[in-house]
Design a protein around this motif. Sequence first.
Motif, mmCIF file in Angstrom:
data_model
loop_
_atom_site.group_PDB
_atom_site.id
_atom_site.type_symbol
_atom_site.label_atom_id
_atom_site.label_comp_id
_atom_site.label_asym_id
_atom_site.label_seq_id
_atom_site.Cartn_x
_atom_site.Cartn_y
_atom_site.Cartn_z
ATOM 1 N N THR A 81 69.340 -14.014 -32.253
ATOM 2 C CA THR A 81 69.097 -15.337 -33.422
ATOM 3 C C THR A 81 70.741 -15.253 -33.323
ATOM 4 N N GLU B 87 57.821 -20.236 -36.549
ATOM 5 C CA GLU B 87 58.089 -21.385 -37.920
ATOM 6 C C GLU B 87 60.141 -20.944 -38.005
ATOM 7 N N ARG B 88 60.449 -19.177 -37.396
ATOM 8 C CA ARG B 88 61.501 -18.539 -37.089
ATOM 9 C C ARG B 88 62.060 -19.736 -36.704
ATOM 10 N N ASP C 24 63.381 -22.735 -37.761
ATOM 11 C CA ASP C 24 64.597 -23.004 -38.467
ATOM 12 C C ASP C 24 65.813 -22.754 -37.819
ATOM 13 N N SER D 36 66.374 -23.596 -34.645
ATOM 14 C CA SER D 36 66.757 -25.180 -34.484
ATOM 15 C C SER D 36 67.173 -25.757 -35.036
ATOM 16 N N THR D 37 66.971 -25.998 -36.581
ATOM 17 C CA THR D 37 67.838 -27.225 -37.463
ATOM 18 C C THR D 37 69.151 -26.317 -37.737
ATOM 19 N N ASP D 38 69.080 -24.904 -37.632
ATOM 20 C CA ASP D 38 70.805 -24.269 -37.820
ATOM 21 C C ASP D 38 71.839 -25.027 -37.068
#
Length: 239
Positions: free
Chosen positions: A147, A187-188, A191, A193-195
Amino acid sequence: MTDRKAQLAGNLAKVEERITAACVAAGRKREEVTLIVVTKTYPADDVRILSELGVRHVAENRDQDAAPKAAACSDLALSWHFVGQLQTNKVRSVVGYADVVQSVDRARLVTALSKEAVRQERELGCLIQVALDAEETGRGERGGVGTGGIEELAGLVAGAPGLRLDGLMTVAPLSGEYAGREQAAFERLMDLSTDLRSAHPAANMVSAGMSADLEQAVAAGATHVRVGTAVLGVRPRLG
């Protein structure tokens, strides 16, 4: 209708029902999720049948299988996704037919893809493969970047001629904190992807989920699911 076409049509209908039900359960519209059929180990004849049945996105993970299959189906209106670990010596071939490479996980591969896309005068969509079983700056057992490496790699893709940063991809990990926790893993990824979209708003593709866990991927917010066995049947053993 041939026996094989009837079989594939039935399997596709069942997968469609699963995706639709998952979308309803998640409060999402069916058109928010794109089905990619993973055709690895299956012949070009099956790809042709799938096209007749309305499939528009297919995926392969080995260039030696994908290149001749894509050539045999070049008359079809299909988008080809490359989803396997990609060695740089296969880049020239893959760029010749792939519309999207979902397994971008290192700078050297970005450089090679960019050079070849420019040479072939193509625009190639790229997903950063995220390894949720890796250390933050490490690599996963099945490819992918930890990540902590996403931001730098995304910047390289976004700035590379001939490449388009489309988003993120992951495979549910078999080890580490997310092993056996597919929905938490997906779900991680959402998150992350949002970043990513805070810096690259157009990179909104999230590829996650396969035959066994597509419902969890849809629940988490995936935009694309990669389904092979549930459509084509149990794969023949590779020699």
